[in-house]
Design a protein around this motif. Structure first.
Motif, mmCIF file in Angstrom:
data_model
loop_
_atom_site.group_PDB
_atom_site.id
_atom_site.type_symbol
_atom_site.label_atom_id
_atom_site.label_comp_id
_atom_site.label_asym_id
_atom_site.label_seq_id
_atom_site.Cartn_x
_atom_site.Cartn_y
_atom_site.Cartn_z
ATOM 1 N N SER A 74 -1.077 15.800 -9.818
ATOM 2 C CA SER A 74 -1.437 15.632 -9.023
ATOM 3 C C SER A 74 -2.550 14.315 -8.512
ATOM 4 O O SER A 74 -2.627 13.517 -7.538
ATOM 5 C CB SER A 74 -3.064 16.552 -8.576
ATOM 6 N N ASN A 75 -2.883 13.100 -9.401
ATOM 7 C CA ASN A 75 -3.361 11.876 -9.454
ATOM 8 C C ASN A 75 -2.533 11.167 -9.253
ATOM 9 O O ASN A 75 -3.252 9.432 -9.532
ATOM 10 C CB ASN A 75 -4.063 11.831 -10.894
ATOM 11 N N VAL A 76 -1.344 11.244 -9.138
ATOM 12 C CA VAL A 76 0.042 10.408 -9.592
ATOM 13 C C VAL A 76 -0.420 8.789 -7.897
ATOM 14 O O VAL A 76 -0.505 10.052 -6.729
ATOM 15 C CB VAL A 76 1.258 10.345 -8.669
ATOM 16 N N ASN A 77 0.140 7.892 -8.426
ATOM 17 C CA ASN A 77 -0.572 7.047 -6.730
ATOM 18 C C ASN A 77 0.758 7.057 -6.213
ATOM 19 O O ASN A 77 1.839 6.954 -6.041
ATOM 20 C CB ASN A 77 -0.679 5.740 -7.698
ATOM 21 N N LEU A 78 0.344 7.450 -4.717
ATOM 22 C CA LEU A 78 1.479 7.708 -3.694
ATOM 23 C C LEU A 78 0.833 6.281 -2.551
ATOM 24 O O LEU A 78 -0.408 5.998 -2.614
ATOM 25 C CB LEU A 78 0.802 8.354 -2.863
ATOM 26 N N GLY A 79 1.899 5.838 -1.890
ATOM 27 C CA GLY A 79 1.156 5.167 -1.448
ATOM 28 C C GLY A 79 2.349 5.408 0.481
ATOM 29 O O GLY A 79 3.520 5.767 0.228
ATOM 30 N N ASN A 80 1.842 4.368 1.526
ATOM 31 C CA ASN A 80 2.930 4.416 2.625
ATOM 32 C C ASN A 80 2.594 5.248 3.505
ATOM 33 O O ASN A 80 3.572 5.956 3.665
ATOM 34 C CB ASN A 80 4.465 4.046 2.776
ATOM 35 N N ILE A 81 1.363 6.225 3.014
ATOM 36 C CA ILE A 81 0.796 7.515 3.455
ATOM 37 C C ILE A 81 0.334 7.402 5.382
ATOM 38 O O ILE A 81 -0.631 6.566 5.116
ATOM 39 C CB ILE A 81 -0.432 8.531 2.980
#
Length: 233
Positions: A197-204
């Motif tokens: 759940s805590n994975v770093n995700l970008g361009n959201i």
């Protein structure tokens, strides 16, 4: 990713989603043509959310031999973070690392690895080498390139994850050091199932922050029973 929100739109996003946002990127060079930029930055600052300018703007300054001018822009707007990238131009990697080292004395640096050219396929060992060198140069996190559409770099033109590439990167680079650009829902689901759940995700996109949070929490069909199964093992 803020692609040109007004200050009022930024306020609305923070009201509904601010608790789930760690950092905001002003996409590519949109900050250069954004009216009342100071006012919008003040909104984010008051909410305690750091902001950085898209890497394409950095590259536009570098292409014109204006690195010092870029540093003055960071000071002018009182920015605490900056992105160093080379996705749109050819840059000697040692020089890129030099830019990172210099900027770390001024701000927290995120560096982006990967090309915006869909025809340029970088082999996994090269991704690892570039990421490690940029972390060694002082980057806080390295960004896996995907563009706004999620169809280059980490992904095939169809949006499918280059899973072998990601898995190989993770054999050498700690997952907490990588920010994976994943604008598409299927990409977000894939990373959350792989890394939690805590994975770093970008361009959201702003209107996708809340939907993404439900995916992280197993409150959407895509991950509804994923974490329950993990807990029952």
């Amino acid at each position: 990713m803020d692609k040109g929100l007004s200050s009022r739109q930024a306020e609305d996003m923070i009201e509904t989603s601010g608790d789930h946002i760690d950092i905001v990127k002003l996409g590519w060079a949109t900050s250069y043509v954004t009216s009342n930029l100071d006012k919008k930055l003040a909104v984010y600052r008051e909410a305690g959310i750091p902001v950085y300018l898209g890497g394409t703007l950095f590259e536009a300054f570098i292409m014109r031999n204006q690195f010092d001018e870029y540093r003055r822009v960071l000071d002018k707007y009182n920015l605490s973070h900056a992105e160093v990238s080379d996705g749109s131009l050819v840059m000697d990697h040692d020089k890129k690392c030099e830019y990172i080292r210099t900027l770390t004395d001024q701000v927290t640096v995120l560096s982006e690895v990967g090309s915006k050219d869909a025809e340029e396929i970088i082999p996994p060992y090269k991704w690892i080498e570039l990421m490690q060198k940029e972390l060694d140069a002082g980057a806080w996190k390295v960004i896996g390139e995907a563009r706004e559409g999620g169809n280059v770099g980490l992904f095939r033109s169809t949006g499918e994850v280059r899973s072998g590439l990601v898995q190989e990167i993770l054999t050498k680079i700690p997952m907490e050091k990588v920010l994976w650009e994943a604008p598409q829902k299927e990409q977000q689901v894939w990373f959350i199932k792989l890394l939690g759940s805590n994975v770093n995700l970008g361009n959201i996109a702003p209107n996708e922050v809340i939907p993404l949070e439900t995916i992280r929490l197993g409150l959407r069909g895509d991950t509804f029973d994923h974490f329950l199964k993990a807990e029952s093992k």
